[in-house]
Structure formats: C-alpha cells, structure tokens
Scaffold this motif. Structure first.
Motif, PDB file in Angstrom:
ATOM      1  N   ALA A  23      -2.486  -6.132  -6.350  1.00  0.00           N
ATOM      2  CA  ALA A  23      -3.894  -5.926  -6.516  1.00  0.00           C
ATOM      3  C   ALA A  23      -4.500  -6.625  -6.993  1.00  0.00           C
ATOM      4  O   ALA A  23      -5.465  -7.160  -7.046  1.00  0.00           O
TER       5      ALA A  23
ATOM      6  N   THR B 203       2.933  -2.027   1.104  1.00  0.00           N
ATOM      7  CA  THR B 203       1.236  -1.403   0.802  1.00  0.00           C
ATOM      8  C   THR B 203       1.443  -0.766  -0.787  1.00  0.00           C
ATOM      9  O   THR B 203       2.276  -0.501  -1.319  1.00  0.00           O
ATOM     10  N   VAL B 204       0.861  -1.627  -1.529  1.00  0.00           N
ATOM     11  CA  VAL B 204       0.383  -0.701  -2.486  1.00  0.00           C
ATOM     12  C   VAL B 204      -0.963  -0.111  -2.364  1.00  0.00           C
ATOM     13  O   VAL B 204      -2.025  -0.341  -2.411  1.00  0.00           O
TER      14      VAL B 204
ATOM     15  N   VAL C 227      -3.823  -3.679   0.243  1.00  0.00           N
ATOM     16  CA  VAL C 227      -3.839  -3.177  -0.864  1.00  0.00           C
ATOM     17  C   VAL C 227      -4.613  -2.396  -0.636  1.00  0.00           C
ATOM     18  O   VAL C 227      -5.142  -2.334   0.934  1.00  0.00           O
TER      19      VAL C 227
ATOM     20  N   THR D 163      -5.435  -9.857  -5.025  1.00  0.00           N
ATOM     21  CA  THR D 163      -5.795 -10.304  -3.690  1.00  0.00           C
ATOM     22  C   THR D 163      -7.440  -9.910  -4.233  1.00  0.00           C
ATOM     23  O   THR D 163      -8.396 -10.370  -3.018  1.00  0.00           O
TER      24      THR D 163
END
Length: 351
Positions: free
Chosen positions: A341, A7-8, A317, A344
């Motif tokens: 990010a 996960t960012v 994200v 996305t």
C-alpha cells in the motif's frame, strides 16, 4: 485490476474473513432458538461478554447500529434527548435512527482535537427541567473515536459529570478492545482489565465483534438485567431476533478468546503505514493511536488526488475517502500488504 485474493483491503476492519479455527467453532456450535432464549451458544456468549465487562446481562444483536439504537431507546423515551459528539457513530453514521424510530432528540456537540467533548460543553448542554426543552437523559461517548483512544481520566470525569446530573451513560464501544489494547500499552496492564475499567464507567456498553475482533457479524449490548430486558423488546421490534444465532455467536465467542491481544499487531501495522506515507508533499498524516490512519491532503497532493482511489484499486489496494483519506488495518492485512500500500501511494504521487 488485481484479483480479490491479492487485494490489500484497507477500507475497514469490517471486511475480515473468518479464520479456519473460527469457521470450525461455528460449525461445531450447539444451536437453539434465540427468540425463545434457548440457543445455548448465544446464551453463553451473552454471559461471557457481560462477565468480561462487569455487567449483569448482555444481548447479542446483528449490528452495532442496532445495538446503539436499542441502548438509546432503552435509556430514553419520546421527547427525551441524548448528548453526543458531532462525529460519534450513533449520531452521524446511523441514519438518525433514534430520532426516526424513537423520537429521541440528539444534542450533538463539537469534539476537541483529541476526540473528547469538553466537560464545560457537556454541562452547559444539560437542559433545565422546563416544558420548553427536551428532557436531557443520556450522555453517549465512543471509544475509540475515529481510532483515537479517549484518555481514561477524561472518561471518568465525563461519566462522573453525567452521573452527577442524573444522566444515563452509554458507551459505543464498537472498537472497545482496540481502546483496551492501546490503554494497556500505556499502563502495562492486561487488555481485558483495561476493557473492564473503561466499561465500568458506563451504564451500558455496545461492543462490536465484526470489526477488529474479526467475527463476520454481530455486536453485544451490556447493562443491568432490567435494562437488557427493555433492550430485548426493542431488538424484537427492530427485527433483531435471529433464531439459531448461535452459529454467529460462536464466531464472536472465538474472537473474544483468541483475537483480543493480536489487536496490537494491527496497531503496529497502522503505525508502519503512517510512517511509510509520511513525507509525501501535501500529505498530512495523523499519527495513529490504534488501527486507523487518517490523511488530509493539501497543496500538490490535493490537486492530484482525483485519480488516487482509482489508481489504488487498479493496483489492488482499497481505501476510503468519504471525508478524509482513511486506511484501516485488521486481521487480514500483514506487513507485506501494508508495504505494498505504501509503495502504491508513493508511486502515484511520484509520477
């Protein structure tokens, strides 16, 4: 759904995990009982941050909210008021604690677009010495404010005005070192020097260790010895005496030694993110000054925004959208994460 490890997380700079070196410093820290002022690591941290910012003393507290509360209630009494910006954290985002616990009235003022409070508004808000009014006792500023660096000449002018009116001056410096790094980039100086220059405009300063500096918990309140003695009593009443707090103080001390200069990396990544999502139809991207990117949505983007947060989360994200779309870069985000990010966000609006 992406796993936690992929996960960012751009929700906030509070989400960082301690680095291996920070964990080692925590495990090696000598401990005592801080309520008895006998925790050597907490004491050393308090001396370090006070010396760094040019104050006589400091107090280690669990949170920035408690630090600001201790500051306001140490400067002001029942029936007093403090002047503060509408979007300042200690007014808007801390549950009204000064009013609830201390009967201290806030006098919120509107910000200019650059985050400052116009000097004329500050001066006009100072109440006469009359029984009809709350007693104006303090000016509170925040730097950075929403990621914005307050211009140093403004900080000097605003705090000088407050002093001329007999007001105490408090800085919510939750991201003081982000401000210092940004200011150092302008002046060609060192971030520690700039942090001290900013801090010395105030009677008290709150500094957060658990935001950009990357510690898991903790803030410090700095001021005179007399002021910190008052704050110490309030911390006790607020439940902030943490006994063997040196375990956490060691993380904060490590952050001060190793994580200040690297904040420039976060600022650069925020700019990379802002550049990458600029140009999307209906995206109004505010140019970041430090590590926070705000986006207003209008037209086509706003019309399609209902599913954005779910789409981002589905693709690993995380961001926030409480009143604007917000992305925050930090220690645990790298260029690859920022690029992901960007991709996305762009993919959602392209489709």
């Amino acid at each position: 759904m992406a796993s936690a490890s992929t996960t960012v997380d751009l929700r906030s700079d509070t989400v960082t995990q301690p680095t291996p070196a920070m964990r080692a410093a925590m495990m090696a820290a000598p401990l005592g009982d801080d309520v008895f002022a006998s925790d050597p690591t907490a004491n050393a941290l308090q001396e370090k941050i006070a010396s760094m910012l040019g104050f006589e003393a400091a107090l280690f507290v669990p949170t920035g909210t408690q630090s600001n509360l201790c500051a306001i209630l140490s400067h002001c009494g029942r029936g007093d008021e403090y002047i503060v910006g509408q979007m300042a954290h200690c007014y808007r985002w801390e549950g009204g604690g000064a009013a609830v616990f201390g009967s201290v009235q806030p006098q919120p003022l509107d910000h200019a677009p650059d985050g400052t409070i116009p000097l004329a508004q500050i001066e006009a808000a100072v109440k006469p010495d009359d029984a009809h009014f709350a007693r104006t006792k303090m000016l509170a500023l925040e730097n950075t404010l929403g990621g914005k660096l307050l211009p140093f000449d403004y900080v000097q002018a605003a705090t000088g005005l407050a002093k001329s009116k007999g007001l105490q001056r408090h800085l919510d410096g939750a991201r003081l070192f982000n401000a210092a790094v940004a200011q150092a980039a302008q002046t060609g100086s060192d971030a520690r020097i700039e942090g001290r220059r900013i801090a010395q405009c105030f009677d008290s300063v709150s500094v957060c260790f658990s935001k950009g500096l990357g510690a898991p918990i903790g803030s410090a309140l700095c001021g005179s010895r007399e002021f910190i003695a008052r704050a110490h009593r309030i911390r006790k009443m607020a439940g902030g005496g943490m006994r063997q707090s040196g375990l956490l103080a060691a993380a904060a001390s490590h952050a001060l030694d190793h994580h200040i200069d690297r904040l420039a990396d976060d600022h650069a990544l925020a700019q990379r993110l802002a550049d990458g999502i600029s140009g999307i139809d209906g995206f109004i991207v505010e140019k970041p000054q430090t590590n926070i990117v705000f986006v207003d949505l209008e037209g086509p983007a706003k019309a399609k925004s209902a599913g954005l947060m779910a789409h981002l989360a589905e693709h690993g994200v995380l961001a926030t959208g409480l009143y604007k779309l917000r992305f925050v870069t930090h220690l645990d985000v790298d260029a690859a994460g920022v690029d992901r990010a960007i991709e996305t966000v762009r993919a959602y609006f392209k489709n």
